[in-house]
Design a protein around this motif. Structure first.
Motif, PDB file in Angstrom:
ATOM      1  N   GLN A  76       0.672  -1.177  -0.027  1.00 13.59           N
ATOM      2  CA  GLN A  76       0.385   0.800   0.334  1.00 13.59           C
ATOM      3  C   GLN A  76       0.515   1.655  -0.162  1.00 13.59           C
ATOM      4  O   GLN A  76       0.489   2.265   0.398  1.00 13.59           O
ATOM      5  N   ILE A 108     -16.400  -8.991 -27.122  1.00 16.97           N
ATOM      6  CA  ILE A 108     -16.710 -10.213 -25.740  1.00 16.97           C
ATOM      7  C   ILE A 108     -16.534 -11.502 -26.762  1.00 16.97           C
ATOM      8  O   ILE A 108     -16.836 -12.295 -27.302  1.00 16.97           O
ATOM      9  N   ALA A 159      -6.229 -14.345 -20.740  1.00 16.34           N
ATOM     10  CA  ALA A 159      -5.655 -13.230 -19.219  1.00 16.34           C
ATOM     11  C   ALA A 159      -7.107 -12.615 -18.912  1.00 16.34           C
ATOM     12  O   ALA A 159      -7.321 -12.293 -18.510  1.00 16.34           O
ATOM     13  N   MET A 160      -8.053 -14.255 -18.340  1.00 17.78           N
ATOM     14  CA  MET A 160      -8.742 -13.706 -17.775  1.00 17.78           C
ATOM     15  C   MET A 160      -8.928 -14.911 -16.173  1.00 17.78           C
ATOM     16  O   MET A 160      -8.329 -15.832 -15.969  1.00 17.78           O
ATOM     17  N   PRO A 161      -9.419 -13.786 -14.946  1.00 19.22           N
ATOM     18  CA  PRO A 161      -9.343 -14.597 -13.763  1.00 19.22           C
ATOM     19  C   PRO A 161      -9.625 -16.084 -13.926  1.00 19.22           C
ATOM     20  O   PRO A 161     -11.071 -16.623 -14.492  1.00 19.22           O
ATOM     21  N   VAL A 164     -13.905 -16.551 -14.369  1.00 19.89           N
ATOM     22  CA  VAL A 164     -14.636 -16.802 -16.079  1.00 19.89           C
ATOM     23  C   VAL A 164     -14.305 -17.044 -16.985  1.00 19.89           C
ATOM     24  O   VAL A 164     -14.747 -16.881 -18.165  1.00 19.89           O
ATOM     25  N   LYS A 192     -16.835  -1.307  -2.126  1.00 25.23           N
ATOM     26  CA  LYS A 192     -15.608  -0.183  -2.277  1.00 25.23           C
ATOM     27  C   LYS A 192     -16.458   0.636  -1.777  1.00 25.23           C
ATOM     28  O   LYS A 192     -17.535   0.890  -2.886  1.00 25.23           O
ATOM     29  N   TRP A 313     -17.748  -5.318  -6.150  1.00 31.89           N
ATOM     30  CA  TRP A 313     -17.535  -6.042  -7.486  1.00 31.89           C
ATOM     31  C   TRP A 313     -18.091  -6.855  -8.128  1.00 31.89           C
ATOM     32  O   TRP A 313     -17.069  -7.854  -8.656  1.00 31.89           O
ATOM     33  N   PHE A 318     -17.474 -10.260 -16.161  1.00 31.68           N
ATOM     34  CA  PHE A 318     -16.293 -10.583 -16.265  1.00 31.68           C
ATOM     35  C   PHE A 318     -14.890 -10.570 -15.448  1.00 31.68           C
ATOM     36  O   PHE A 318     -13.332 -10.447 -15.581  1.00 31.68           O
ATOM     37  N   CYS A 322     -13.389  -9.164  -6.219  1.00 27.95           N
ATOM     38  CA  CYS A 322     -11.727  -8.862  -6.543  1.00 27.95           C
ATOM     39  C   CYS A 322     -11.483  -9.399  -5.363  1.00 27.95           C
ATOM     40  O   CYS A 322     -12.011  -9.459  -4.350  1.00 27.95           O
ATOM     41  N   SER A 352      -3.116 -11.844 -13.692  1.00 31.83           N
ATOM     42  CA  SER A 352      -2.865 -12.484 -11.865  1.00 31.83           C
ATOM     43  C   SER A 352      -2.285 -13.905 -10.850  1.00 31.83           C
ATOM     44  O   SER A 352      -1.854 -13.939 -10.672  1.00 31.83           O
ATOM     45  N   PHE A 362      -1.209  -6.276  -9.609  1.00 29.07           N
ATOM     46  CA  PHE A 362      -1.317  -5.473 -10.729  1.00 29.07           C
ATOM     47  C   PHE A 362      -0.272  -6.141 -11.603  1.00 29.07           C
ATOM     48  O   PHE A 362       1.295  -6.764 -12.108  1.00 29.07           O
ATOM     49  N   ALA A 365      -0.369  -9.334 -12.310  1.00 28.61           N
ATOM     50  CA  ALA A 365      -0.828  -9.613 -13.733  1.00 28.61           C
ATOM     51  C   ALA A 365       0.236  -9.487 -14.692  1.00 28.61           C
ATOM     52  O   ALA A 365       0.487  -9.627 -15.798  1.00 28.61           O
TER      53      ALA A 365
HETATM   54  C1  LIG Z   1     -11.545  -2.613  -5.716  1.00 29.57           C
HETATM   55  C2  LIG Z   1     -10.055  -3.121  -5.835  1.00 29.57           C
HETATM   56  C3  LIG Z   1      -8.449  -2.610  -5.564  1.00 29.57           C
HETATM   57  C4  LIG Z   1      -8.107  -3.459  -5.759  1.00 29.57           C
HETATM   58  N1  LIG Z   1      -6.782  -2.725  -4.653  1.00 29.57           N
HETATM   59  C5  LIG Z   1      -5.302  -2.988  -6.194  1.00 29.57           C
HETATM   60  C6  LIG Z   1      -4.270  -2.200  -5.159  1.00 29.57           C
HETATM   61  O1  LIG Z   1      -4.420  -1.332  -4.797  1.00 29.57           O
HETATM   62  N2  LIG Z   1      -2.987  -2.983  -5.923  1.00 29.57           N
HETATM   63  C7  LIG Z   1      -3.020  -3.499  -6.688  1.00 29.57           C
HETATM   64  O2  LIG Z   1      -1.770  -4.483  -7.370  1.00 29.57           O
HETATM   65  N3  LIG Z   1      -4.176  -4.418  -6.876  1.00 29.57           N
HETATM   66  C8  LIG Z   1      -5.393  -4.382  -6.766  1.00 29.57           C
HETATM   67  N4  LIG Z   1      -6.450  -4.813  -7.062  1.00 29.57           N
HETATM   68  C9  LIG Z   1      -6.453  -6.240  -7.723  1.00 29.57           C
HETATM   69  C10 LIG Z   1      -6.075  -5.835  -9.367  1.00 29.57           C
HETATM   70  O3  LIG Z   1      -6.841  -5.074 -10.401  1.00 29.57           O
HETATM   71  C11 LIG Z   1      -5.848  -7.184 -10.096  1.00 29.57           C
HETATM   72  O4  LIG Z   1      -5.271  -7.686  -9.241  1.00 29.57           O
HETATM   73  C12 LIG Z   1      -5.513  -6.531 -11.260  1.00 29.57           C
HETATM   74  O5  LIG Z   1      -6.821  -6.281 -12.286  1.00 29.57           O
HETATM   75  C13 LIG Z   1      -5.243  -8.332 -12.689  1.00 29.57           C
HETATM   76  O6  LIG Z   1      -5.587  -8.200 -13.989  1.00 29.57           O
HETATM   77  P1  LIG Z   1      -5.677  -8.852 -14.517  1.00 29.57           P
HETATM   78  O7  LIG Z   1      -5.164  -8.870 -16.054  1.00 29.57           O
HETATM   79  O8  LIG Z   1      -5.223  -9.924 -13.764  1.00 29.57           O
HETATM   80  O9  LIG Z   1      -7.142  -9.136 -14.763  1.00 29.57           O
HETATM   81  P2  LIG Z   1      -8.410  -8.248 -15.230  1.00 29.57           P
HETATM   82  O10 LIG Z   1      -8.011  -7.030 -14.349  1.00 29.57           O
HETATM   83  O11 LIG Z   1      -9.178  -8.532 -14.489  1.00 29.57           O
HETATM   84  O12 LIG Z   1      -8.545  -8.235 -16.677  1.00 29.57           O
HETATM   85  C14 LIG Z   1      -9.476  -9.192 -17.063  1.00 29.57           C
HETATM   86  C15 LIG Z   1      -9.599  -8.548 -18.033  1.00 29.57           C
HETATM   87  O13 LIG Z   1     -10.235  -9.550 -19.618  1.00 29.57           O
HETATM   88  C16 LIG Z   1     -11.580  -8.917 -19.394  1.00 29.57           C
HETATM   89  N5  LIG Z   1     -12.335 -10.031 -19.618  1.00 29.57           N
HETATM   90  C17 LIG Z   1     -12.957 -11.140 -18.886  1.00 29.57           C
HETATM   91  N6  LIG Z   1     -14.115 -11.954 -19.507  1.00 29.57           N
HETATM   92  C18 LIG Z   1     -13.375 -11.624 -21.193  1.00 29.57           C
HETATM   93  C19 LIG Z   1     -13.713 -12.370 -21.908  1.00 29.57           C
HETATM   94  N7  LIG Z   1     -15.213 -13.459 -21.620  1.00 29.57           N
HETATM   95  N8  LIG Z   1     -14.069 -11.519 -23.093  1.00 29.57           N
HETATM   96  C20 LIG Z   1     -12.731 -10.397 -23.294  1.00 29.57           C
HETATM   97  N9  LIG Z   1     -12.374  -9.478 -22.836  1.00 29.57           N
HETATM   98  C21 LIG Z   1     -12.764 -10.160 -21.468  1.00 29.57           C
HETATM   99  C22 LIG Z   1     -11.760  -8.092 -18.815  1.00 29.57           C
HETATM  100  O14 LIG Z   1     -12.861  -7.351 -18.927  1.00 29.57           O
HETATM  101  C23 LIG Z   1     -10.984  -7.415 -18.335  1.00 29.57           C
HETATM  102  O15 LIG Z   1     -10.668  -6.271 -18.199  1.00 29.57           O
HETATM  103  C24 LIG Z   1      -7.750  -4.221  -7.077  1.00 29.57           C
HETATM  104  C25 LIG Z   1      -8.045  -4.776  -7.097  1.00 29.57           C
HETATM  105  C26 LIG Z   1      -9.822  -4.241  -7.447  1.00 29.57           C
HETATM  106  C27 LIG Z   1     -10.968  -4.630  -7.909  1.00 29.57           C
END
Ligand SMILES: Cc1cc2nc3c(=O)[nH]c(=O)nc-3n(C[C@H](O)[C@H](O)[C@H](O)COP(=O)(O)OP(=O)(O)OC[C@H]3O[C@@H](n4cnc5c(N)ncnc54)[C@H](O)[C@@H]3O)c2cc1C
Length: 402
Positions: A76, A108, A159-161, A164, A192, A313, A318, A322, A352, A362, A365
């Motif tokens: 943080q 999508i 690159a999706m959780p 999903v 939030k 959240w 998608f 979180c 991630s 982040f 990721a």
């Molecule tokens: C409220 C909140 C606070 C946070 N605070 C922090 C912080 O302070 N510091 C930190 O490091 N992390 C924080 N995080 C966590 C951080 O957001 C995640 O670790 C990060 O976004 C993960 O990235 P990612 O690319 O793995 O997945 P995501 O960011 O979830 O990206 C996945 C993408 O895939 C897309 N997607 C999913 N399914 C489909 C589909 N079928 N077709 C097309 N696209 C699709 C989604 O729309 C999204 O854009 C926070 C999260 C939240 C919700």
């Protein structure tokens, strides 16, 4: 802590949830309370949800317990002035600027199909991760217009959780380990809460209580990264009689800041509390949070924000929640600790949850994205990237994950 998933007790730790294990380990009620609060706020989980092994792996991926805390060098420490979406926007601009790259938003993805599906070779290709050439068709619809789209690729990076992944039909289907993760991994739960005030009424750590009025809490907006504003003291200075924040209401984590130059409090309601909180009608959500702030700070003006917004959240289509995906007891042992990042034929996995470092952040990721990109480069341009470049730091190679 080098590799908790390799330890002799790994199966034992994976068989038990965090709450049960912590209750059996912590002799001091204070230590137990802090650890349960840690799981609730850092993983955004009910401590009965994730396995204890998952917690150990999560802590290890961040480099230790201290790194996940609030202090210097911790997760943080920094805040992105202007919002975290700038990272994605910046990466998209870099892709576009790199000559011919294109980022398509609002597309999508509904299916990923291998061209040679139905043949035994294609099934083998997916399940054994062979490098046999093939073409994937990625298809879906454009959000809003509903127009169908499709494109072809030799490699696909997902690159999706994991929870999903189920929304995409993979043809042939993903290997069993991946399907297990998609079916059984759960996302953390967060609501939030943003409250914007005409004047700051809270004291920050190190400030005298009586100097706490007036002025925003944040720094200059033109900095890209700045120190996170100091946090309010853990204990109330006023009417709460020394009670802790989380004892006064649903918000378990509080970040003072500024929003467009106006003082703001950003609160996080996490884990099981987030589910209970979001089930309340709007008026009761507002009363619960503002009543909590008024009690915690001993400040009746907390009840009168200029703006109060709740962002839930868990129902986001998608992501499903979180901060990231969690594995319940038994899942890591069944799916394998590295499954989330293991390629299935020409389908590679980032996100991630598939990171070796900073899972759920982040940074994770970016870590997993870089690893997946190197895997694709190593496959398509073997001369350009050596296989060593895709190896993770803990000896599991590119599949080091979870
Ligand atoms: C409220 C909140 C606070 C946070 N605070 C922090 C912080 O302070 N510091 C930190 O490091 N992390 C924080 N995080 C966590 C951080 O957001 C995640 O670790 C990060 O976004 C993960 O990235 P990612 O690319 O793995 O997945 P995501 O960011 O979830 O990206 C996945 C993408 O895939 C897309 N997607 C999913 N399914 C489909 C589909 N079928 N077709 C097309 N696209 C699709 C989604 O729309 C999204 O854009 C926070 C999260 C939240 C919700």
């Amino acid at each position: 802590m080098e590799g908790p998933h390799w330890g002799a007790a790994a199966r034992e730790w994976d068989a038990v949830d965090c709450k049960t294990q912590l209750e059996s380990m912590c002799r001091s009620p204070g230590a137990l309370r802090e650890m349960l609060l840690f799981v609730q706020t850092v993983l955004a989980a009910d401590p009965r949800q994730p396995s204890f092994l998952f917690l150990l792996k999560y802590i290890r991926a961040a480099g230790g317990l201290r790194a996940l805390g609030d202090g210097d060098g911790g997760a943080q420490q920094w805040r992105l002035a202007g919002g975290a979406q700038q990272m994605a926007a910046g990466l998209a601009a870099a892709v576009a600027g790199a000559g011919g790259g294109e980022v398509r938003l609002s597309h999508i993805v509904e299916s990923v199909a291998h061209s040679a599906y139905n043949s035994a070779a294609a099934q083998n290709h997916i399940e054994c991760g062979s490098d046999e050439p093939g073409v994937y068709t990625v298809a879906g619809t454009v959000e809003g217009s509903g127009k169908p789209f499709s494109l072809t690729a030799r490699r696909v990076v997902v690159a999706m959780p994991p929870p999903v992944w189920k929304q995409v039909a993979f043809d042939p289907q993903l290997p069993e380990d991946h399907r297990l993760l998609a079916e059984s991994m759960v996302m953390g739960c967060v609501a939030k809460v943003l409250a914007i005030y005409p004047q700051r009424f809270w004291a920050l750590e190190g400030e005298e209580a009586d100097s706490s009025t007036g002025g925003g809490a944040g720094g200059a907006d033109d900095e890209v990264v700045r120190d996170a504003p100091r946090r309010p003291p853990r204990r109330a200075r006023g009417g709460a009689g020394g009670r802790r924040l989380e004892e006064c209401g649903p918000v378990a984590n509080l970040f003072p800041g500024d929003y467009g130059g106006r003082p703001a409090l950003v609160g996080l309601v996490t884990g099981a509390d987030a589910r209970a909180f979001t089930a309340l009608p709007e008026g009761r959500q507002r009363a619960a949070v503002l009543g909590q702030y008024a009690e915690y700070f001993g400040a009746p003006e907390a009840a009168e924000p200029e703006l109060f917004v709740v962002k839930e959240w868990m129902s986001e289509r998608f992501s499903g929640g979180c901060f990231g995906g969690l594995t319940p007891p038994g899942l890591l042992s069944r799916a394998g600790a590295a499954a989330a990042g293991r390629a299935a034929g020409g389908v590679h996995f980032a996100g991630s949850e598939a990171a070796a470092r900073w899972v759920g952040y982040f940074e994770g990721a970016l870590d997993a994205g870089l690893r997946a990109a190197l895997e694709v480069l190593a496959a398509l341009r073997p001369g350009l990237v050596g296989s060593a470049a895709t190896s993770g730091g803990d000896g599991e190679g590119p599949a080091a994950a979870l």
